[in-house]
Design a protein around this motif. Structure first.
Motif, PDB file in Angstrom:
ATOM      1  N   VAL A  11      56.364  40.078  51.135  1.00  0.00           N
ATOM      2  CA  VAL A  11      55.731  39.914  49.665  1.00  0.00           C
ATOM      3  C   VAL A  11      56.530  38.869  49.545  1.00  0.00           C
ATOM      4  O   VAL A  11      57.086  38.034  49.303  1.00  0.00           O
ATOM      5  CB  VAL A  11      57.399  41.319  48.757  1.00  0.00           C
ATOM      6  N   SER A  34      51.777  41.917  53.007  1.00  0.00           N
ATOM      7  CA  SER A  34      51.444  43.254  52.246  1.00  0.00           C
ATOM      8  C   SER A  34      52.594  43.461  50.756  1.00  0.00           C
ATOM      9  O   SER A  34      53.591  43.082  51.158  1.00  0.00           O
ATOM     10  CB  SER A  34      52.210  44.387  53.655  1.00  0.00           C
ATOM     11  N   GLY A  35      51.832  43.542  49.879  1.00  0.00           N
ATOM     12  CA  GLY A  35      52.682  43.007  48.906  1.00  0.00           C
ATOM     13  C   GLY A  35      52.818  42.231  47.910  1.00  0.00           C
ATOM     14  O   GLY A  35      53.775  41.098  48.087  1.00  0.00           O
ATOM     15  N   ILE A  38      53.278  42.313  43.191  1.00  0.00           N
ATOM     16  CA  ILE A  38      53.529  43.937  43.193  1.00  0.00           C
ATOM     17  C   ILE A  38      54.617  43.952  42.197  1.00  0.00           C
ATOM     18  O   ILE A  38      55.411  43.010  42.083  1.00  0.00           O
ATOM     19  CB  ILE A  38      53.494  44.199  44.407  1.00  0.00           C
ATOM     20  N   VAL A  51      59.928  47.222  45.556  1.00  0.00           N
ATOM     21  CA  VAL A  51      59.379  47.365  45.192  1.00  0.00           C
ATOM     22  C   VAL A  51      59.002  49.124  44.530  1.00  0.00           C
ATOM     23  O   VAL A  51      59.674  49.389  45.025  1.00  0.00           O
ATOM     24  CB  VAL A  51      57.968  47.034  46.458  1.00  0.00           C
ATOM     25  N   ASP A  57      49.031  46.781  44.250  1.00  0.00           N
ATOM     26  CA  ASP A  57      49.209  45.045  45.557  1.00  0.00           C
ATOM     27  C   ASP A  57      47.927  44.381  44.739  1.00  0.00           C
ATOM     28  O   ASP A  57      47.024  44.737  44.846  1.00  0.00           O
ATOM     29  CB  ASP A  57      49.318  45.178  46.452  1.00  0.00           C
ATOM     30  N   SER A  76      45.388  36.877  49.017  1.00  0.00           N
ATOM     31  CA  SER A  76      46.400  37.570  49.601  1.00  0.00           C
ATOM     32  C   SER A  76      45.692  37.365  51.560  1.00  0.00           C
ATOM     33  O   SER A  76      44.051  37.855  50.979  1.00  0.00           O
ATOM     34  CB  SER A  76      46.858  38.432  49.376  1.00  0.00           C
TER      35      SER A  76
END
Length: 77
Positions: A11, A34-35, A38, A51, A57, A76
């Motif tokens: 994250v 991933s994230g 967020i 989260v 996201d 990302s």
């Protein structure tokens, strides 16, 4: 948050849209898998951050607004 490079982190940037949260701009950032960008929730009792369930996201969004948070021009991997 502007022009950050996040490496080796699941994250990258977490923001809070709860009542009373101030405005923020998150732009020009890269990284996280991933994230990337967020919504997160702070737990006052345990002092932990998680989260937000069902959060979107925004790592590859060109331009988005969620509550007081503006997110734009991020990438990302």
């Amino acid at each position: 948050m502007n022009a950050n490079l996040v490496l080796n982190s699941p994250v990258g940037i977490g923001y809070n849209t709860a009542a009373g949260a101030g405005q923020c701009v998150i732009s020009g950032n890269q990284g996280a898998t991933s994230g990337a960008i967020i919504s997160v929730t702070w737990n006052d009792t345990t002092g932990s951050v998680a989260v937000t369930p069902g959060a979107t996201d925004y790592g590859n969004q060109y331009d988005a607004q969620e509550g007081v948070a503006f997110v734009g021009n991020n990438r990302s991997y």
